[in-house]
Design a protein around this motif. Structure first.
Motif, PDB file in Angstrom:
ATOM      1  N   ALA A   1      50.522 -27.774  -5.221  1.00  0.00           N
ATOM      2  CA  ALA A   1      51.034 -28.446  -4.032  1.00  0.00           C
ATOM      3  C   ALA A   1      50.609 -27.766  -2.738  1.00  0.00           C
ATOM      4  CB  ALA A   1      52.561 -28.523  -4.086  1.00  0.00           C
ATOM      5  N   PHE A   2      50.350 -26.460  -2.785  1.00  0.00           N
ATOM      6  CA  PHE A   2      50.116 -25.740  -1.521  1.00  0.00           C
ATOM      7  C   PHE A   2      49.093 -24.623  -1.632  1.00  0.00           C
ATOM      8  CE2 PHE A   2      53.657 -23.841  -3.782  1.00  0.00           C
ATOM      9  CZ  PHE A   2      53.319 -22.489  -3.800  1.00  0.00           C
ATOM     10  N   GLY A   3      48.558 -24.323  -2.804  1.00  0.00           N
ATOM     11  CA  GLY A   3      47.593 -23.251  -2.947  1.00  0.00           C
ATOM     12  C   GLY A   3      48.253 -21.943  -3.329  1.00  0.00           C
ATOM     13  N   GLU A   4      47.765 -20.851  -2.787  1.00  0.00           N
ATOM     14  CA  GLU A   4      48.317 -19.531  -3.091  1.00  0.00           C
ATOM     15  C   GLU A   4      48.888 -18.883  -1.831  1.00  0.00           C
ATOM     16  OE1 GLU A   4      44.817 -19.799  -3.699  1.00  0.00           O
ATOM     17  OE2 GLU A   4      45.023 -20.562  -5.757  1.00  0.00           O
ATOM     18  N   THR A   5      50.102 -18.403  -1.928  1.00  0.00           N
ATOM     19  CA  THR A   5      50.650 -17.539  -0.883  1.00  0.00           C
ATOM     20  C   THR A   5      50.261 -16.111  -1.230  1.00  0.00           C
ATOM     21  OG1 THR A   5      52.475 -19.030  -0.403  1.00  0.00           O
ATOM     22  CG2 THR A   5      52.759 -16.727   0.219  1.00  0.00           C
ATOM     23  N   ARG A   6      49.711 -15.398  -0.264  1.00  0.00           N
ATOM     24  CA  ARG A   6      49.140 -14.070  -0.515  1.00  0.00           C
ATOM     25  C   ARG A   6      49.974 -12.974   0.142  1.00  0.00           C
ATOM     26  NH1 ARG A   6      43.942 -14.474  -2.666  1.00  0.00           N
ATOM     27  NH2 ARG A   6      43.311 -16.663  -2.888  1.00  0.00           N
ATOM     28  N   ASN A   7      49.899 -11.815  -0.471  1.00  0.00           N
ATOM     29  CA  ASN A   7      50.677 -10.666  -0.016  1.00  0.00           C
ATOM     30  C   ASN A   7      50.065 -10.099   1.262  1.00  0.00           C
ATOM     31  OD1 ASN A   7      52.016  -8.111   0.177  1.00  0.00           O
ATOM     32  ND2 ASN A   7      52.360  -8.143  -2.030  1.00  0.00           N
TER      33      ASN A   7
ATOM     34  N   TRP B   1      50.111  -7.267   2.296  1.00  0.00           N
ATOM     35  CA  TRP B   1      49.582  -5.933   2.021  1.00  0.00           C
ATOM     36  C   TRP B   1      48.245  -5.975   1.293  1.00  0.00           C
ATOM     37  CZ3 TRP B   1      51.814  -1.728   4.155  1.00  0.00           C
ATOM     38  CH2 TRP B   1      53.129  -1.881   4.631  1.00  0.00           C
ATOM     39  N   SER B   2      47.944  -7.084   0.635  1.00  0.00           N
ATOM     40  CA  SER B   2      46.682  -7.237  -0.088  1.00  0.00           C
ATOM     41  C   SER B   2      46.470  -8.702  -0.398  1.00  0.00           C
ATOM     42  CB  SER B   2      46.683  -6.436  -1.395  1.00  0.00           C
ATOM     43  OG  SER B   2      45.607  -6.817  -2.236  1.00  0.00           O
ATOM     44  N   ALA B   3      45.424  -9.285   0.149  1.00  0.00           N
ATOM     45  CA  ALA B   3      45.161 -10.705  -0.061  1.00  0.00           C
ATOM     46  C   ALA B   3      44.797 -11.025  -1.498  1.00  0.00           C
ATOM     47  CB  ALA B   3      44.034 -11.170   0.869  1.00  0.00           C
ATOM     48  N   GLU B   4      44.470 -10.013  -2.302  1.00  0.00           N
ATOM     49  CA  GLU B   4      44.151 -10.235  -3.710  1.00  0.00           C
ATOM     50  C   GLU B   4      45.392 -10.317  -4.578  1.00  0.00           C
ATOM     51  OE1 GLU B   4      41.088 -10.781  -4.816  1.00  0.00           O
ATOM     52  OE2 GLU B   4      40.427 -10.656  -2.730  1.00  0.00           O
ATOM     53  N   HIS B   5      46.580 -10.063  -4.007  1.00  0.00           N
ATOM     54  CA  HIS B   5      47.795  -9.961  -4.798  1.00  0.00           C
ATOM     55  C   HIS B   5      48.873 -10.917  -4.287  1.00  0.00           C
ATOM     56  CE1 HIS B   5      45.699  -6.215  -5.759  1.00  0.00           C
ATOM     57  NE2 HIS B   5      46.387  -6.217  -6.882  1.00  0.00           N
ATOM     58  N   THR B   6      49.777 -11.251  -5.188  1.00  0.00           N
ATOM     59  CA  THR B   6      50.891 -12.119  -4.840  1.00  0.00           C
ATOM     60  C   THR B   6      51.984 -11.343  -4.120  1.00  0.00           C
ATOM     61  OG1 THR B   6      52.556 -13.636  -5.739  1.00  0.00           O
ATOM     62  CG2 THR B   6      51.995 -11.739  -7.092  1.00  0.00           C
TER      63      THR B   6
ATOM     64  N   ILE C   1      46.607 -12.367  -7.625  1.00  0.00           N
ATOM     65  CA  ILE C   1      46.573 -13.817  -7.479  1.00  0.00           C
ATOM     66  C   ILE C   1      45.884 -14.421  -8.711  1.00  0.00           C
ATOM     67  CG2 ILE C   1      45.537 -15.723  -6.175  1.00  0.00           C
ATOM     68  CD1 ILE C   1      47.862 -14.534  -4.690  1.00  0.00           C
ATOM     69  N   GLY C   2      46.504 -15.440  -9.290  1.00  0.00           N
ATOM     70  CA  GLY C   2      45.933 -16.108 -10.447  1.00  0.00           C
ATOM     71  C   GLY C   2      46.246 -15.460 -11.772  1.00  0.00           C
ATOM     72  N   ALA C   3      47.047 -14.401 -11.775  1.00  0.00           N
ATOM     73  CA  ALA C   3      47.312 -13.685 -13.026  1.00  0.00           C
ATOM     74  C   ALA C   3      47.998 -14.551 -14.073  1.00  0.00           C
ATOM     75  CB  ALA C   3      48.161 -12.443 -12.743  1.00  0.00           C
ATOM     76  N   LEU C   4      48.792 -15.513 -13.650  1.00  0.00           N
ATOM     77  CA  LEU C   4      49.503 -16.367 -14.594  1.00  0.00           C
ATOM     78  C   LEU C   4      48.883 -17.756 -14.707  1.00  0.00           C
ATOM     79  CD1 LEU C   4      53.222 -15.486 -13.710  1.00  0.00           C
ATOM     80  CD2 LEU C   4      51.669 -14.352 -15.299  1.00  0.00           C
ATOM     81  N   SER C   5      47.760 -17.962 -14.046  1.00  0.00           N
ATOM     82  CA  SER C   5      47.113 -19.277 -14.090  1.00  0.00           C
ATOM     83  C   SER C   5      46.485 -19.517 -15.454  1.00  0.00           C
ATOM     84  CB  SER C   5      46.032 -19.375 -13.009  1.00  0.00           C
ATOM     85  OG  SER C   5      46.597 -19.239 -11.724  1.00  0.00           O
ATOM     86  N   GLY C   6      46.556 -20.754 -15.921  1.00  0.00           N
ATOM     87  CA  GLY C   6      45.897 -21.121 -17.162  1.00  0.00           C
ATOM     88  C   GLY C   6      46.616 -20.710 -18.416  1.00  0.00           C
ATOM     89  N   LEU C   7      47.782 -20.077 -18.289  1.00  0.00           N
ATOM     90  CA  LEU C   7      48.548 -19.678 -19.469  1.00  0.00           C
ATOM     91  C   LEU C   7      49.472 -20.809 -19.892  1.00  0.00           C
ATOM     92  CD1 LEU C   7      49.618 -16.048 -18.475  1.00  0.00           C
ATOM     93  CD2 LEU C   7      47.591 -16.753 -19.750  1.00  0.00           C
ATOM     94  N   GLY C   8      49.750 -20.891 -21.185  1.00  0.00           N
ATOM     95  CA  GLY C   8      50.734 -21.834 -21.670  1.00  0.00           C
ATOM     96  C   GLY C   8      52.141 -21.365 -21.363  1.00  0.00           C
TER      97      GLY C   8
END
Length: 516
Positions: free
Chosen positions: A158-164, A166-171, A408-415
C-alpha cells in the motif's frame, strides 16, 4: 485538504512553500519545549506546523513515515491555535504538531491500517484523537503501519517501505514504525502508536526513542470497546521520558463504551519524581513460543550495561525470570480473531497480503466463543503466576528485542509460518505483557555495531536481507522496563532517572533525518 500517499517513497507530500526558518531548531526538539515556546510567544504554531510539513516533504522520499499528510487542514488548525494563544488560552499542547498511527480515526480522513483499497473518510475522531485535539495538538498526518499491524517492520504494497532514520537499509520496526520514524527524524516531537505485541516498544528500541505500552484501558480504544480482543492498546513514542509522559497524560481517560477502565494514575509528575531504591529483576529468558531463541550478543551487552547503570544508581539488580507458563495459548486466538475482524472491514479484501488472509482464516477458527472464553479465563491465573516475581522485585528488566533492527525486506517473500517464526525469534520479549494487560516502557540501551550479509536477522529471514550494511554501522537497541498492573508512574520515574544518567536524547540520526 489532505494528501493521501498511496505508494510512499516516490511521492512527495503536499506542503506549503513558505520559509520555515522562523521556527528555531531548539523548538523542534521536545514536545514540552514546543508547548512552552508557544505559550511564551517565542514561536507561532503556524511556523512549527510549516516546519513539520516541510520536513515531511524532504524526508518522505527516503524515510517515508506518513501514509497521509493533512497539510492544508493542519495549517488551518495552526492558525486557529495562534489566535487562541494570542487571546490568552493555554492548553497542554496548544499548537504543537504531532502525528498518529493510521489505525486511529481522524474525522474526515480514511483509516487504512496499512491496507490497500479505497477507504471512506471517518465521520468522527477516535477517543484518543479527540483527547489529543482537546489538549490543543495539531495532527499533521497519519503514519505508516504494516497491514493490520501484524509485523515488526513497516513495509507493504500500500505504501512501500518506511525506513529507519538511522540507516536507510533497515526498518524502524513495527508496527508503529511510521510514528517512530517521524519522531526519530525530528519531523514531530512525539507521536501516538499502538502496541499489540510490542508494536510501540519495538520501534522505540530500533530508533533510539522512549516507547510506552500503558495499562490496558489507560488510553481509550473507542470506537472499539477493546482492540484485538483486549491485547492492543495505544501508546506514545517520544525522544524523552517527560515527553512520553506528557503525551500519555493528555490522551489517557475513559469513554463510556470502553470495556477496560483502570484506576487513574499520575504519569506526568512521575517523570520528575525519584523512584526510590528499587529491586530489579534482570531477565533474558522469554516466554515459550515454539521457536528457537537466540539473543544477539551486542543486544545482551547493551542491556547488561543498563543493568549496571541501574545498580550504580542505587538499585538492587539480580537475575530472575518471570514464570510465564503457557501464556502463548491465550495470545494467538485473540490476535488472529482481531485480524479477522479488521480484515472483514477492508473494502477490497482480495488486495490483502496472503499472510493476512491466512491469519484471518485462523481467526475464524479460533474466534469462537468457547476458545475466546478459555483465553479470557486464563488471564487471571497467568497474572498470578507471572505476578509472583513482583513479590520479590518491583520491576523486570529485559531486552526489548533479541536482535538489532532488521534489514528492509527481511520478511518479504516468506510464508505465514516462516514470517511468524522470524518475527517471534527477533522480538520474543514483548507480547506476554499484552496478554497480561500490564504496562511496559522501552528505553534506549545504546548502539550495536552491525555489518555483513544478514547480520542480526533470524535464520529464516536472511535470504531476504539484501545488500550489506557498512561494516561497523551503529544501530540503536532498547531495554524494556516491565511492571505489574497500574505501575506506569513507577516505570516512568525509573526511566526518567536512567535518562538523566544516559542522556540518550542528545544523539540524533544523520542527515537527512535530523531536523536542524
Amino acid at each position: 485538504m489532505t494528501g493521501f500517499i498511496p505508494h510512499g517513497p516516490g511521492d512527495r507530500a503536499r506542503t506549503p512553500s513558505n520559509d520555515t526558518s522562523a521556527a528555531p531548531a531548539t523548538h523542534a526538539r521536545t514536545l514540552a519545549g514546543q508547548a512552552r515556546a508557544l505559550a511564551e510567544g517565542e514561536v507561532s504554531a503556524q511556523a512549527l506546523v510549516e516546519r513539520a510539513l516541510a520536513h515531511i516533504a524532504r524526508t518522505q522520499p527516503t524515510v517515508n513515515a506518513f501514509r497521509l499528510v493533512r497539510a492544508e487542514a493542519a495549517l488551518a488548525e495552526a492558525r486557529a491555535a495562534d489566535l487562541r494563544l494570542a487571546a490568552g488560552e493555554r492548553l497542554p499542547l496548544l499548537g504543537v504538531p504531532v502525528a498518529v498511527k493510521d489505525d486511529m480515526d481522524v474525522a474526515g480522513e480514511p483509516t487504512a491500517f496499512g491496507c490497500r483499497g479505497d477507504f471512506p473518510p471517518k465521520s468522527a475522531d477516535s477517543e484518543a484523537v479527540r483527547r489529543l485535539r482537546a489538549a490543543g495538538a495539531v495532527i499533521v498526518g497519519k503514519t505508516n503501519t504494516p497491514e493490520l499491524g501484524q509485523w515488526p517492520h513497516t513495509e507493504g504494497a500500500a505504501f512501500g517501505e518506511t525506513r529507519n532514520p538511522w540507516s536507510a537499509e533497515h526498518t524502524p520496526g513495527g508496527s508503529s514504525g511510521g510514528s517512530a520514524a517521524a519522531v526519530a527524524a525530528g519531523i514531530v516531537p512525539a507521536a501516538l502508536g499502538s502496541d499489540g505485541a510490542g508494536s510501540v516498544r519495538i520501534p522505540a528500541a530500533w530508533t533510539n526513542l522512549v516507547g510506552v505500552k500503558p495499562q490496558r484501558g489507560r488510553i481509550s480504544t473507542w470506537p472499539e470497546p477493546e482492540s484485538f480482543r483486549g491485547i492492543t492498546c495505544f501508546g506514545p513514542l517520544a525522544r524523552t521520558v517527560a515527553d512520553a509522559a506528557l503525551l500519555l497524560h493528555v490522551v489517557s481517560g475513559r469513554h463510556p463504551g470502553d470495556r477496560h477502565i483502570p484506576p487513574a494514575v499520575d504519569v506526568r509528575s512521575a517523570a520528575t519524581r525519584d523512584p526510590g531504591r528499587l529491586r530489579i529483576a534482570l531477565s533474558f529468558r522469554p516466554a515459550f513460543a515454539a521457536v528457537r531463541h537466540r539473543l544477539d550478543p551486542g543486544v545482551r551487552a547493551r542491556v547488561l550495561r543498563i543493568a549496571e547503570r541501574l545498580a550504580a544508581l542505587g538499585h538492587e539488580v539480580a537475575e530472575a525470570d518471570p514464570r510465564y507458563g503457557p501464556i502463548g495459548l491465550t495470545f494467538v486466538p485473540r490476535s488472529t480473531a482481531g485480524v479477522r475482524e479488521w480484515a472483514e472491514r477492508v473494502p477490497q479484501a482480495r488486495l490483502l497480503d496472503p499472510r493476512t488472509r491466512a491469519n484471518a482464516r485462523n481467526g475464524l477458527l479460533l474466534g469462537g466463543g468457547g476458545v475466546q472464553r478459555l483465553a479470557r479465563a486464563a488471564e487471571d491465573p497467568l497474572r498470578r503466576r507471572v505476578g509472583e516475581i513482583f513479590r520479590r522485585f518491583d520491576v523486570v528488566l529485559t531486552p526489548t528485542t533479541a536482535v538489532p533492527p532488521l534489514r528492509i525486506g527481511a520478511l518479504s517473500g516468506l510464508g505465514s509460518w516462516r514470517t511468524d517464526e522470524a518475527m517471534i525469534t527477533a522480538c520474543p520479549y514483548n507480547w506476554p505483557w499484552n496478554v497480561l494487560g500490564w504496562p511496559g516502557v522501552s528505553v534506549p540501551a545504546g548502539f550495536v555495531a552491525v555489518g555483513g550479509e544478514g547480520e542480526g536477522l533470524p535464520v529464516g529471514a536472511r535470504l531476504s536481507a539484501g545488500a550489506q550494511s557498512p561494516v561497523g554501522a551503529q544501530l540503536p537497541v532498547g531495554a524494556q522496563l516491565l511492571g505489574p498492573a497500574d505501575s506506569e508512574p513507577l516505570l516512568i520515574s525509573l526511566a526518567a532517572q536512567l535518562e538523566a544518567d544516559q542522556r540518550w536524547y542528545e544523539r540524533w540520526p544523520p542527515e537527512p533525518g535530523r531536523q536542524g
